[in-house]
Write an enzyme that holds these catalytic residues in place. Structure first.
Site, PDB file in Angstrom:
ATOM      1  N   ASP A  52       0.839  -1.187   0.000  1.00 38.53           N
ATOM      2  CA  ASP A  52       0.000   0.000   0.000  1.00 38.53           C
ATOM      3  C   ASP A  52       0.882   1.248   0.000  1.00 38.53           C
ATOM      4  OD1 ASP A  52      -2.576   1.417   0.415  1.00 38.53           O
ATOM      5  OD2 ASP A  52      -1.597   2.036   2.281  1.00 38.53           O
ATOM      6  N   TYR A  57       1.971  10.093   1.773  1.00 38.47           N
ATOM      7  CA  TYR A  57       3.110   9.648   2.591  1.00 38.47           C
ATOM      8  C   TYR A  57       4.433  10.289   2.133  1.00 38.47           C
ATOM      9  CZ  TYR A  57      -0.397   6.111   3.795  1.00 38.47           C
ATOM     10  OH  TYR A  57      -1.553   5.472   4.166  1.00 38.47           O
ATOM     11  N   LYS A  86      -2.759   5.663  -3.695  1.00 34.39           N
ATOM     12  CA  LYS A  86      -3.938   6.396  -3.223  1.00 34.39           C
ATOM     13  C   LYS A  86      -3.853   7.888  -3.585  1.00 34.39           C
ATOM     14  CE  LYS A  86      -4.018   5.098   1.285  1.00 34.39           C
ATOM     15  NZ  LYS A  86      -2.813   4.278   1.530  1.00 34.39           N
ATOM     16  N   HIS A 119      -8.193   8.246  -1.264  1.00 34.19           N
ATOM     17  CA  HIS A 119      -7.661   8.070   0.099  1.00 34.19           C
ATOM     18  C   HIS A 119      -8.717   8.369   1.173  1.00 34.19           C
ATOM     19  CE1 HIS A 119      -3.590   8.203   2.400  1.00 34.19           C
ATOM     20  NE2 HIS A 119      -4.544   7.835   3.221  1.00 34.19           N
TER      21      HIS A 119
END
Ligand SMILES: NC(=O)c1ccc[n+]([C@@H]2O[C@H](COP(=O)([O-])OP(=O)(O)OC[C@H]3O[C@@H](n4cnc5c(N)ncnc54)[C@H](OP(=O)(O)O)[C@@H]3O)[C@@H](O)[C@H]2O)c1
Length: 313
Positions: A52, A57, A86, A119
């Site tokens: 993932d 991030y 995402k 997300h």
């Protein structure tokens, strides 16, 4: 194959019929770049095949490096990997979505992802600010775009063959039902917080009815208080079976029909979390009946803003 190997190799059918999703997954929410790279490479070597990632991030480049080095080193081939990316909240408008998708592929150094997820269902204004706040430090939303419109832009990526399947994350059941009712291409994956303290049975039942994979994040409770892995019911089952509490929580996740995500920067834990064995039926029943406590560690479903800050690694 032994029963343990069978559990470890579990693949869940996707509602497109095209591909299966490995149940055991590894999450890349690791802020330290060197640790993120090492963790991804270690997880690939251990045998994880579902990963993932997220533009939020801010480490797709480092993850991409780890993946491409692992392909080059012969650890696995691209087609053996199930890669999830995402879309973040500030890119919900179709023209931004398209650019965000292309940028993620480029940073991850791949020409397709197996799954692309929204997300959160919350749109933020179309700027490069990932966490827009007003003067009271509250999140600012974009009311110029609906989730349905963003979903149509996701469907276009599938039409063009740019992505295997599409899905949602951090969504509540009522909103998911609305999208499932109106979507031309149904969601295939829903990524939400789920673990023995937040089993989300009703969501899981709905997902199963519609062939949607529930991908559980914080599967070990994110190492936060109250500590799931110290729960006396889980600790006792682990002691009886000669496994660790983490292995019990993760076997439970696969056996009840979900995919899961864990994260660790510790090589020994990365191996431990993959080495799961089937739980006897009575242990599954005991966990369902005796773990009455409900704990949500991450408040992201309320605001779109991630509600826990990863501990220092
Ligand atoms: N959609 C969303 O909004 C959302 C939100 C959060 C997360 N996610 C995704 O889900 C992934 C997993 O989430 P998470 O980080 O909360 O997962 P988690 O596995 O529940 O929690 C990770 C924490 O548990 C510790 N840990 C890992 N294995 C352990 C073990 N065997 N025994 C004891 N402690 C252990 C890790 O410590 P060490 O690293 O120190 O070993 C780390 O502090 C993320 O990486 C991300 O990809 C998605």
């Amino acid at each position: 194959m032994s029963p343990s190997e069978e559990l470890q190799q579990t693949r869940i059918p996707l509602n497109t019929g095209a591909e299966m999703m490995p149940a055991i997954g590894f999450g890349t929410l690791i802020p330290d770049p060197a640790k993120a790279k090492q963790a991804v490479k270690t997880a690939l070597k251990v045998g994880y095949r579902q990963f993932d990632t997220a533009e939020l991030y801010r480490n797709e480049t480092i993850v991409g490096e780890a993946l491409s080095e692992s392909f080059d080193e012969g650890v696995l081939r691209r087609e053996e990997l199930f890669l999830v990316a995402k879309l973040w909240n500030n890119n919900h408008r179709p023209e931004r979505l398209r650019r965000a998708f292309e940028a993620s592929l480029q940073r991850l150094r791949v020409d397709y992802v197996d799954a692309y997820l929204i997300h959160t269902p919350f749109a933020f204004p179309p700027t490069d600010e990932q966490h827009p706040k007003d003067e009271n430090n509250q999140p600012v939303y974009d009311d110029g775009i609906t989730l349905e419109e963003t979903w149509r832009a996701m469907e276009a990526l599938v039409d063009e063959g740019r992505v295997g399947v599409i899905g949602l994350s951090d969504i509540k059941l009522d909103r998911l039902k609305q999208i499932v009712a109106t979507a031309r291409i149904k969601p295939s994956i829903v990524q939400i917080e789920a673990h023995p303290y937040l089993p989300e049975w009703e969501m899981l039942e709905f997902c199963k009815e519609h062939g949607i994979v529930l991908q559980a994040f914080a599967a070990l409770g994110h190492a936060m208080e109250p500590r799931l892995l110290d729960d006396p019911v889980i600790v006792a089952i682990a002691a009886r079976l000669g496994k660790t509490p983490a292995q019990v929580a993760l076997a439970w996740a696969v056996q009840r029909g979900t995919a899961f995500l864990t994260t660790s920067v510790t090589p020994q834990r990365i191996a431990e979390n993959f080495d799961i064995s089937p739980l006897p039926t009575e242990a599954m029943t005991e966990m369902r009946e005796r773990l009455a406590r409900i704990v949500r560690y991450n408040q992201v479903v309320e605001t779109g803003v991630p509600g826990f800050v990863p501990p220092p690694r």
